[in-house]
Design a protein around this motif. Sequence first.
Motif, mmCIF file in Angstrom:
data_model
loop_
_atom_site.group_PDB
_atom_site.id
_atom_site.type_symbol
_atom_site.label_atom_id
_atom_site.label_comp_id
_atom_site.label_asym_id
_atom_site.label_seq_id
_atom_site.Cartn_x
_atom_site.Cartn_y
_atom_site.Cartn_z
ATOM 1 N N MET A 1 0.810 -1.214 0.000
ATOM 2 C CA MET A 1 0.000 0.000 0.000
ATOM 3 C C MET A 1 0.849 1.272 0.000
ATOM 4 O O MET A 1 0.365 2.339 -0.378
ATOM 5 N N THR A 2 2.105 1.163 0.429
ATOM 6 C CA THR A 2 2.947 2.357 0.572
ATOM 7 C C THR A 2 4.175 2.334 -0.326
ATOM 8 O O THR A 2 5.009 3.248 -0.253
ATOM 9 N N GLY A 3 4.301 1.311 -1.159
ATOM 10 C CA GLY A 3 5.419 1.255 -2.097
ATOM 11 C C GLY A 3 6.758 0.930 -1.468
ATOM 12 O O GLY A 3 7.809 1.306 -2.005
ATOM 13 N N GLN A 4 6.746 0.213 -0.351
ATOM 14 C CA GLN A 4 7.994 -0.156 0.310
ATOM 15 C C GLN A 4 8.625 -1.380 -0.358
ATOM 16 O O GLN A 4 7.939 -2.245 -0.880
ATOM 17 N N ASP A 5 9.942 -1.467 -0.271
ATOM 18 C CA ASP A 5 10.642 -2.702 -0.607
ATOM 19 C C ASP A 5 10.494 -3.636 0.595
ATOM 20 O O ASP A 5 10.945 -3.323 1.697
ATOM 21 N N ASN A 6 9.858 -4.782 0.387
ATOM 22 C CA ASN A 6 9.526 -5.663 1.499
ATOM 23 C C ASN A 6 10.761 -6.115 2.263
ATOM 24 O O ASN A 6 10.762 -6.161 3.502
ATOM 25 N N ALA A 7 11.848 -6.436 1.569
ATOM 26 C CA ALA A 7 13.050 -6.937 2.235
ATOM 27 C C ALA A 7 13.690 -5.859 3.099
ATOM 28 O O ALA A 7 14.085 -6.119 4.248
ATOM 29 N N ILE A 8 13.786 -4.647 2.566
ATOM 30 C CA ILE A 8 14.380 -3.545 3.338
ATOM 31 C C ILE A 8 13.496 -3.214 4.538
ATOM 32 O O ILE A 8 13.985 -3.055 5.664
ATOM 33 N N PHE A 9 12.198 -3.124 4.292
ATOM 34 C CA PHE A 9 11.269 -2.791 5.367
ATOM 35 C C PHE A 9 11.287 -3.858 6.461
ATOM 36 O O PHE A 9 11.284 -3.550 7.659
ATOM 37 N N SER A 10 11.340 -5.124 6.071
ATOM 38 C CA SER A 10 11.311 -6.217 7.046
ATOM 39 C C SER A 10 12.557 -6.218 7.924
ATOM 40 O O SER A 10 12.487 -6.576 9.112
ATOM 41 N N ALA A 11 13.692 -5.817 7.372
ATOM 42 C CA ALA A 11 14.921 -5.747 8.180
ATOM 43 C C ALA A 11 14.796 -4.652 9.236
ATOM 44 O O ALA A 11 15.158 -4.853 10.405
ATOM 45 N N ILE A 12 14.270 -3.482 8.837
ATOM 46 C CA ILE A 12 14.082 -2.399 9.807
ATOM 47 C C ILE A 12 13.014 -2.790 10.831
ATOM 48 O O ILE A 12 13.148 -2.513 12.033
#
Length: 324
Positions: A233-244
């Motif tokens: 919904m927000t255009g995030q990269d799932n892998a980068i977001f999941s690490a944070i």
Amino acid sequence: MDIERFLAQAGWGGAQREPLAGDASARRYERVGGERPAVLMITQPGDELQRFLRMTDWLAAQGFSVPQIYARAPEQGLLLLEDLGDDLVARLIGADPAREDELYGLITDVLVALRAVTPPAGLTELDGRGLAALTKLTEDWYPMTAAADLSGDIARAFEALDDGQRVVSLRDFHAENALLLPARQGVARLGLLDYQDAVLAHPAYDLVSALQDARRDVSRQTETAQIARYCAMTGQDNAIFSAIYACLGAQRALRILGIFVRLCVAMGKPRYLEFMPRVWGHLDHNLAHPALAQLRATVMAAMPRPDVPLIEEIRRQCATRPIA
């Protein structure tokens, strides 16, 4: 101004009052009867109450559902608030577990909407240094078996992963601070409580706060689905977001473990100790992320698991180290 006079001036004179369950803070709440039920907040005058008032006004102006303030006497620590009811998300899911996806989906919708608004002025930014400062509490209170720079490891891990995104974070955002308001529309269907400690933080902060709840289990399936949904919904990269997300989840779990020990040992509130194994499970899950290898090594070398003997040892120290 005493309470009876405050209520009378607000139009609730002589109304029946009954206590509501409190939280880990010094605030007290009473439900006030009458043609229009209300909630009386009794707290200490000061900065925390002023922050609550500012955030209530700001969130309401953005279209989010927060309690309307019927009357205020902040110099006396008294507020009369709209009664948003008893349909806490935690209570609804407890009664009908099949609603978990629906209700956590609404929580995700609210967080997506919250990131779309311009933050109010004056919020503190929760960056690596701020996260480290919050984690220091754990070093001070948790029964460590060795010295450990948990706060430094948290700061370094977050700074290595940080993509610079900042949004309004309500901070203490979980299923017991959110209510379903079915008569309202859109994100206003979720009533918000306990947001006076709002900060500017990475958008993963409130998502992990909701999905890794210290007080109740959220299925890993729901957690994974809502992370993916938020990213889509927000255009995030799932892998980068999941690490944070894993980094912030580890930080929150560490801090919560320290808070629960302090609540028992310093404030005589042992009931939170029962949540510690669940919080440790969140910590262990987050530390499995490859980006947190150094933090995992530090934690495993210095922090004993909160098993039954450790929890009982903490319980025996209840109220023995009051904070001056």
